[in-house]
Write an enzyme that holds these catalytic residues in place. Sequence first.
Site, short mmCIF file in Angstrom:
data_model
loop_
_atom_site.label_atom_id
_atom_site.label_comp_id
_atom_site.label_asym_id
_atom_site.label_seq_id
_atom_site.Cartn_x
_atom_site.Cartn_y
_atom_site.Cartn_z
N HIS A 52 -15.48 78.13 9.13
CA HIS A 52 -15.43 78.23 10.58
C HIS A 52 -16.51 77.27 11.08
CE1 HIS A 52 -13.80 82.43 9.76
NE2 HIS A 52 -12.81 81.71 10.27
N ASP A 55 -19.83 78.59 10.57
CA ASP A 55 -20.29 78.74 9.19
C ASP A 55 -21.04 77.47 8.81
OD1 ASP A 55 -18.98 81.22 8.59
OD2 ASP A 55 -17.11 80.14 8.24
N GLU A 177 -2.30 78.87 12.08
CA GLU A 177 -2.20 80.03 11.17
C GLU A 177 -1.75 81.23 11.99
OE1 GLU A 177 -5.80 80.95 8.97
OE2 GLU A 177 -5.04 82.90 8.38
N GLU A 213 -0.21 82.70 5.64
CA GLU A 213 -1.03 83.68 4.91
C GLU A 213 -0.14 84.86 4.50
OE1 GLU A 213 -5.01 84.75 6.08
OE2 GLU A 213 -4.67 86.85 5.55
N HIS A 216 -0.41 88.05 6.57
CA HIS A 216 0.08 87.90 7.95
C HIS A 216 1.62 87.96 7.98
CE1 HIS A 216 -3.87 85.62 9.18
NE2 HIS A 216 -4.10 86.80 8.67
N ASP A 251 -5.09 94.54 8.37
CA ASP A 251 -5.07 93.32 7.55
C ASP A 251 -5.97 93.53 6.34
OD1 ASP A 251 -4.88 90.76 6.63
OD2 ASP A 251 -5.98 89.84 8.28
N ASP A 253 -6.19 91.86 3.22
CA ASP A 253 -6.73 90.72 2.45
C ASP A 253 -7.05 91.12 1.00
OD1 ASP A 253 -6.51 89.13 4.70
OD2 ASP A 253 -8.61 89.34 5.28
C1 3MF Z 1 -7.69 86.42 9.97
C2 3MF Z 1 -7.76 85.25 9.09
C3 3MF Z 1 -8.89 84.31 9.35
C4 3MF Z 1 -8.47 82.87 9.24
C5 3MF Z 1 -9.66 81.98 9.40
C6 3MF Z 1 -9.32 80.53 9.31
C7 3MF Z 1 -11.07 85.15 8.90
O1 3MF Z 1 -6.78 87.34 9.57
O2 3MF Z 1 -6.97 85.11 8.19
O3 3MF Z 1 -9.90 84.58 8.40
O4 3MF Z 1 -7.84 82.60 8.04
O5 3MF Z 1 -10.22 82.24 10.63
O6 3MF Z 1 -8.55 80.14 10.35
MG MG Z 2 -6.38 83.61 6.81
#
Ligand code: 3MF
Ligand code: MG
Length: 349
Positions: A52, A55, A177, A213, A216, A251, A253
Amino acid sequence: MPKSKGKYRFSFGPWNIDEGGDPFGPTVRTPIALAKKIKTLKGLGFDGIQFHDDDAVPDLDDKSHAQIMAEAKKMKKILDSEGVKCEFVAPRLWFSPKTIDGAYTSHDPAARKYAIERTKICIDINNALETSHMVVWLAREGTYIRESKNPVEQTLLIRDALNAMLDYDKNLKILVEPKPNEPVDSAIISTIGHAIALGYMTNHPERMGCLVETAHSILAGLDPSDDMGFALAHGKLWSVHLNDQGGLKFDQDKSFGSYNLRHAFNQVRVLEEYGFGRNGEWVGMDVKAMRTQKQTANTKHLSNSLERFHFLLGKAVTFNKKLEAELIKARDYEELDRYTICHLMGMKY
Ligand code: 3MF
Ligand code: MG
C-alpha cells in the site's frame, strides 16, 4: 513430469504477516518490522512485495511531496539490496477520516479531491519503486443502504477518477481488484465482470486490467477459476490474490487450498493452461495467519500456500489431457469427475 507452460514468481504484502487483531479482540502477536519482512521474503520462496502507498512511505498524509519521494527512493534501495522486486503499490483510501463515506464516490467533493490527490502520490511512489502497475481495491466505494448513493453516479465517478489517473501517468497500468462486500454492505464494483467492464469505460482500456482474489470471488458466490478464465479470455488477468474462503463468511484470507483443494487445483490449472506469468504477471498470496498462531510460527500460512501451489501445479501438468478429451467427447462427466478425484487424491486409476 511435463514442463510447465506458466512462468511463476510469487509476492505478498506486509499486511500478510500481521498481528492477529480482529474486530472482536486486540492483536496477539508483536509487530514485525517491514525491513525484517522484506528480509524473510526470499527464504519463504517469494520474489516480490506488494505495497500500500503508506506501507512504502508511512504516514504520508503528514509529509511533503519531496519527503515522500525521498523515502520512496530509500525503500527502492532497501528492496534492491535484498533482491526483492515491487509488484505494485495500491492507494490505501479506506483509513483516512476523510474517506468514511467513500473516496472517489464520496458525496463530499473535498473527500473526492483528497482521494485523487492521494492516488497521484501513490502513482509517484509506484514510479519511484519502478513498477508501472497500480492495484485499486475500491474498499469504501459502495453503500450500507441502497438509498444512500446513486449506483449510476458512483460508477461514473469511479470512471472519471480512473481517467484522471490514466491521464496523470501515460505509462500507468491499473489493476482493479473487485470485492462484493466488506467493509461496505454492497460494493459497486463487486465482481470481475464489473472490474473489466469498468476498464472498457475509460479513455485507455488498453491500460486497464484486473486482479482476481479467490476469497472475493467466493464471497460473490462465484467460482474463482471461472473468474480467472473470464479475465484471461479478455487478456485482463494481470495478477491474482490466491487464498481460500469457507463460503459466505467474513473475508477469511485463509491459506491457499486450505478449504477447498479442488477449487485450488482448478485455479492453478486455468493459470497453467494459459501460460500465466509469461508476460510478467505475479502470483500474489493474500493470506492471513490464523489468530491462534504463535509469534514464532507466524509465516507458515505463506510457505504452506506456496507449497500447495507447487504441488497442484504438478497435478495440473500431469492431468491426462487425452483422457480428458475422450471423456468430454463421450459426455461421460461422471467418469471425468472420478478421474479428477483419483488424480488429486493419488488414488489408483
Ligand atoms: C481486501 C484486500 C486488500 C487488497 C489490497 C491491495 C488488504 O480484501 O484483498 O488487502 O488486496 O489492498 O489492493
Ligand atoms: Mg486482496
